[in-house]
Design a protein around this motif. Structure first.
Motif, short mmCIF file in Angstrom:
data_model
loop_
_atom_site.label_atom_id
_atom_site.label_comp_id
_atom_site.label_asym_id
_atom_site.label_seq_id
_atom_site.Cartn_x
_atom_site.Cartn_y
_atom_site.Cartn_z
N SER B 54 0.83 -1.20 0.00
CA SER B 54 0.00 0.00 0.00
C SER B 54 0.87 1.25 0.00
N ASN B 73 -6.21 -0.10 8.86
CA ASN B 73 -5.71 -0.72 7.63
C ASN B 73 -6.83 -1.33 6.79
N GLN B 74 -8.06 -0.83 6.94
CA GLN B 74 -9.15 -1.31 6.08
C GLN B 74 -10.10 -0.18 5.68
N GLY B 75 -9.59 1.02 5.70
CA GLY B 75 -10.39 2.12 5.16
C GLY B 75 -11.49 2.62 6.05
N ALA B 76 -11.38 2.42 7.35
CA ALA B 76 -12.45 2.83 8.25
C ALA B 76 -12.10 4.02 9.12
N CYS B 77 -10.82 4.22 9.47
CA CYS B 77 -10.51 5.18 10.54
C CYS B 77 -10.00 6.53 10.05
N GLY B 78 -9.41 6.59 8.88
CA GLY B 78 -8.96 7.87 8.33
C GLY B 78 -7.59 8.33 8.81
N THR B 81 -4.97 9.21 6.07
CA THR B 81 -5.37 10.14 5.01
C THR B 81 -4.18 10.96 4.48
N VAL B 89 -7.41 11.11 0.19
CA VAL B 89 -7.71 9.69 -0.02
C VAL B 89 -7.11 8.89 1.13
N LEU B 90 -7.45 7.61 1.17
CA LEU B 90 -6.93 6.72 2.21
C LEU B 90 -5.73 5.96 1.65
N CYS B 92 -4.12 3.57 2.94
CA CYS B 92 -4.11 2.12 3.23
C CYS B 92 -4.83 1.33 2.15
N LEU B 93 -5.73 1.96 1.40
CA LEU B 93 -6.46 1.27 0.34
C LEU B 93 -5.95 1.68 -1.05
N THR B 94 -4.80 2.35 -1.07
CA THR B 94 -4.19 2.78 -2.32
C THR B 94 -2.89 2.00 -2.51
N LEU B 95 -2.69 1.43 -3.67
CA LEU B 95 -1.43 0.73 -3.94
C LEU B 95 -0.36 1.76 -4.30
#
Lengths: 333, 191
Positions: B54, B73-78, B81, B89-90, B92-95
């Motif tokens: 990531s 690490n799953q796009g929930a907490c921010g 950012t 954007v997050l 952790c969900l971006t490669l």
């Protein structure tokens, strides 16, 4: 997290060819579902084909008054677009009530339709789930199922469809545009989301390599006063317990036409056609809305923890329709 | 997950033309380690990561840019950012590999030398944190929020900051900091 290869596609045809020729390849758009699913081991691509550079992100007027939302248009850009806000407010409202600002900046419209369910048993590789592993059973039916569906379920799957905007799009008769190795085709929203039945692993009639290039909204004057109401455990950044997208066309004091979509209660974005039919010719009153809502939920199947959704969905429908009636200037709202 | 590497292993490289910074148009990258060129806070840097890594891990574990935090690490907490091409954007969900040719900005890129960004100053002045773990994500969201223009009232600020969780519940002070910057920007505009 399992390793995978990566390639970035520069044009639509190359992207489709790259995925179509390899059963182990998957599209990567915003990544908000795909990266998460790969990390928890539910998605296992050999390779991802990054489609973020493809020129299918525009929001464009269609001849005849409709609007095309590009498959790669970001949720935030669609929600902020003046044409969407003016002509299809339920779409803008549903988008802004979904996820968070960061996720909406990433997530695409096509990806939203293809997102996977949030059922915790689907996401837990150690538990039975017919959607993840056909034939393994459904742990949710006798498990923790407070957030699960009461409409469109089967004995094989009761996972709720998580999308907000798909509820608005189903109410407003959107059409999904697909492009694949064999060319282009369109699929009506009603046909795009499959009921689980005995094949809950099949969620869409989309072939491997087919890509959502756009979502078309028809010219629909009644959509200008449409509304999306979302009811949830907390006020922001949470999935719907129940939701309702609604639009009305009035003829004097009577409803001439109604469009109603339900979210949070069904295994797919739910088009409430039974309620729509009952409302035709009825006055736009809370009593009439309640009768239609009750009929829509008559076939609901509650499980151990989600029976409250049947009543809550009816109240959500009544309130959403009441708001729409006040926006259209009709009714006793 | 990939093995942790100590220290800063990303290295600054000279700017190269756009076509060389983009991913190869033909052929696959990975699944083994590949060289990725990332523009982080205005500096083009090379980092060697597998495609599955990531942006968050590339920044923190490989490049020594540790302001983005790994909360869920799953796009929930921010907490992770960052801005990519100016949008929050997050990470952790971006490669990381998908960010070749794009501009990544973190808290390290907000200040101008010792001169803090107005939002950083406002957070300090309003004590808009307790433990501070979520603060870099809150800052990157708040800076983006100003650009997005959703700062009308407290309810609007709360709604548009709801993707950044704060377990210390510093929310009232965070909103106050955002209001201060909003009002300061408005006053600046009137001069």
């Amino acid at each position: 997290m399992r390793p995978f290869a990566y390639t970035r596609a520069a044009d639509v045809d190359t992207a489709i060819a790259e995925v179509a020729r390899d059963s182990g390849s998957e599209y990567l758009a915003g990544g908000t579902t795909e990266v998460d699913m790969i990390r928890i081991g539910v998605a296992r691509p050999r390779r991802v084909v990054d489609i973020n550079d493809l020129p299918i992100a525009a929001i464009e007027d269609l001849p005849g008054g409709g609007l095309r939302l590009g498959g790669l248009a970001r949720m935030s850009d669609v929600a902020a677009h003046p044409a969407v806000r003016e002509r299809y407010p339920a779409v803008a409202e549903s988008l802004e009530k979904g996820a968070s600002a960061q996720l909406r900046n990433m997530a695409t419209m096509g990806g939203n339709l293809m997102q996977r369910v949030r059922c915790s048993y689907f996401r837990d590789g150690d538990r039975a789930c017919n959607k993840r592993e056909p034939g393994s059973g459904c742990a949710a039916i006798h498990g923790v199922n407070r957030t699960h569906a009461v409409l469109g379920t089967s004995e094989h799957c009761i996972a709720t469809h998580p999308s907000d905007v798909a509820v608005a799009l189903t109410a407003l008769d959107a059409v999904v545009r697909l492009r694949g190795p064999d060319g282009e085709r369109t699929v009506a929203f009603d046909d795009f989301f499959l009921l689980p039945g005995d094949t809950p692993d099949r969620e869409h009639p989309v072939g491997h390599g087919e890509l959502i290039t756009g979502i078309d909204l028809p010219d629909l004057p009644m959509a200008r006063t449409s509304h999306y109401l979302k009811v949830r455990d907390r006020e922001s950044y949470e999935f719907a317990l129940t939701s309702c997208a609604a639009a009305l066309r009035m003829d004097g004091d009577a409803v001439a036409e109604a469009r109603i979509g339900l979210g949070g209660v069904a295994t797919r974005p739910w088009r409430a056609r039974r309620a729509e039919d009952i409302l035709i010719g009825a006055p736009a009153t809370a009593e009439a809305f309640a009768r239609a809502a009750e009929a829509e939920m008559a076939d609901a199947v509650p499980r151990s923890m989600n029976g409250f959704k049947i009543e809550l969905a009816q109240r959500t429908m009544v309130r959403a329709l009441t708001t729409v009636a006040s926006r259209t200037g009709g009714g006793a709202a | 997950m990939t093995p942790r590497e100590p220290g800063r292993t990303g290295t600054a490289v000279p700017a190269v033309p756009r076509q060389a910074t983009g991913a190869e148009e033909h052929g696959d990258l990975g699944p083994g380690p590949v060289d990725v060129l990332l523009t982080v806070n205005g500096t083009l840097r090379r980092v060697t990561v597998e495609p599955r890594v990531s942006l968050l891990d590339a920044l923190r574990e490989r490049m020594g840019v540790t302001s983005p935090k790994k909360g869920c690490n799953q796009g929930a907490c921010g907490a992770c950012t960052v801005h990519v091409d100016g949008r929050r954007v997050l990470s952790c969900l971006t490669l990381a590999v998908s960010c070749q040719g794009r501009e990544v900005t973190t808290v390290e890129g907000l200040a101008d030398g010792d001169d803090l960004h107005p939002m950083q100053r406002a957070f300090a002045e309003e004590d808009a944190f307790q433990c501070g773990y979520c603060t870099p994500g809150q800052l990157m969201s708040a800076v983006a929020l100003m650009e997005e223009g959703h700062t009308g009232d407290d309810a609007e600020i709360a709604e548009w900051m709801s993707g950044n969780l704060c377990r210390c519940a510093a929310y009232p002070n965070i909103r106050q900091a955002v209001r201060n910057v909003r009002d300061g920007a408005a006053a600046e505009g009137e001069r």
